[in-house]
Design an enzyme around this catalytic site. Structure first.
Site, PDB file in Angstrom:
ATOM      1  N   GLU A  64       0.640  -1.236  -0.003  1.00  0.00           N
ATOM      2  CA  GLU A  64       0.046  -0.021  -0.074  1.00  0.00           C
ATOM      3  C   GLU A  64       0.870   1.380  -0.076  1.00  0.00           C
ATOM      4  O   GLU A  64       0.271   2.422  -0.418  1.00  0.00           O
ATOM      5  CB  GLU A  64      -0.772  -0.174   1.170  1.00  0.00           C
ATOM      6  N   GLU A  73      -1.335   9.873   0.524  1.00  0.00           N
ATOM      7  CA  GLU A  73      -1.799   9.593  -0.982  1.00  0.00           C
ATOM      8  C   GLU A  73      -0.954  10.062  -1.937  1.00  0.00           C
ATOM      9  O   GLU A  73      -1.152  11.374  -1.906  1.00  0.00           O
ATOM     10  CB  GLU A  73      -3.265   9.322  -1.214  1.00  0.00           C
ATOM     11  N   ASN A 111     -14.636   6.254   7.262  1.00  0.00           N
ATOM     12  CA  ASN A 111     -13.654   5.291   7.768  1.00  0.00           C
ATOM     13  C   ASN A 111     -12.862   5.945   8.860  1.00  0.00           C
ATOM     14  O   ASN A 111     -12.548   5.452  10.030  1.00  0.00           O
ATOM     15  CB  ASN A 111     -12.662   4.952   6.788  1.00  0.00           C
TER      16      ASN A 111
END
Length: 211
Positions: A64, A73, A111
């Site tokens: 990831e 990100e 989340n």
């Protein structure tokens, strides 16, 4: 006199060997501290299974984050995508505040809210904690690993301690996009990393590696 807390099955030397180019943010101490929130992680099913679970976790977070290099990100153009305005609590930190962060690249306002509630920190209003506090960052990864099945039928933790196979961790994390031929290159990279982690940590892969 015995140590009241068991040592993490992965030593600091093994961690450094696996992630020689990691971002300094991702500390071994932060990972060990985070495990206290989920004491069943990498301690269940005997030494071989505990080490296998740790290897599976580190392989997936390596995938990831490209080897624990990326904290946030990379594609900033997607940042505003992760606010689901249909949630009653909205996006109090801002439309573009819920981008991927940390070892599992936690994203979406719902989340952040759920992880924050589980961990006792207000990540809905302060999602930046995940990129500023190494222990919280690791805790969000362990929150997902231990409690969230994603679109699968079991959590990653259940997959490993129940010996359902590494494939089921891929299914939980990114199944719709990588399994059943969705993206074999990505899936195979996770498996490659898992084999590397297994070798360094000193355990076995078990069966059912690919989804």
């Amino acid at each position: 006199m015995t140590d009241p807390a068991p040592a993490f099955v992965v030593t600091e030397e093994q961690f450094e060997a696996l992630f020689p180019e990691r971002n300094p943010f991702y500390t071994y101490a932060g990972l060990v501290a985070a495990t206290s929130a989920y004491p069943e992680f990498a301690t269940t099913g005997g030494d071989e299974i505990a080490r296998r679970e740790a290897a599976a976790f580190l392989a997936n977070v390596s995938h990831e984050t490209h080897g624990l290099i990326h904290v946030t990100e990379v594609n900033t153009a997607l940042y505003s995508h992760y606010c689901d305005p249909s949630q009653p609590y909205g996006c109090p930190a801002g439309q573009d505040a819920y981008y991927g962060r940390g070892p599992v690249q936690l994203s979406w306002n719902f989340n952040y809210k759920a992880a924050g509630e589980a961990l006792g920190v207000d990540l809905l209003n302060d999602p930046w904690l995940v990129e500023n506090d190494a222990t919280i960052a690791w805790q969000t990864a362990l929150w997902y690993w231990n409690t969230q099945p994603g679109t699968a039928t079991m959590t990653c933790h259940e997959a490993m301690v129940g010996e359902h196979g590494f494939a089921e961790t891929i299914r939980s994390i990114n199944g719709p996009l990588e399994c059943e031929g969705g993206n074999p290159r990505q899936m195979n990279n996770r498996v490659r990393l898992f084999r590397e982690c297994v070798e360094v940590i000193g355990t076995t892969t078990g069966d059912n590696l690919t989804c």
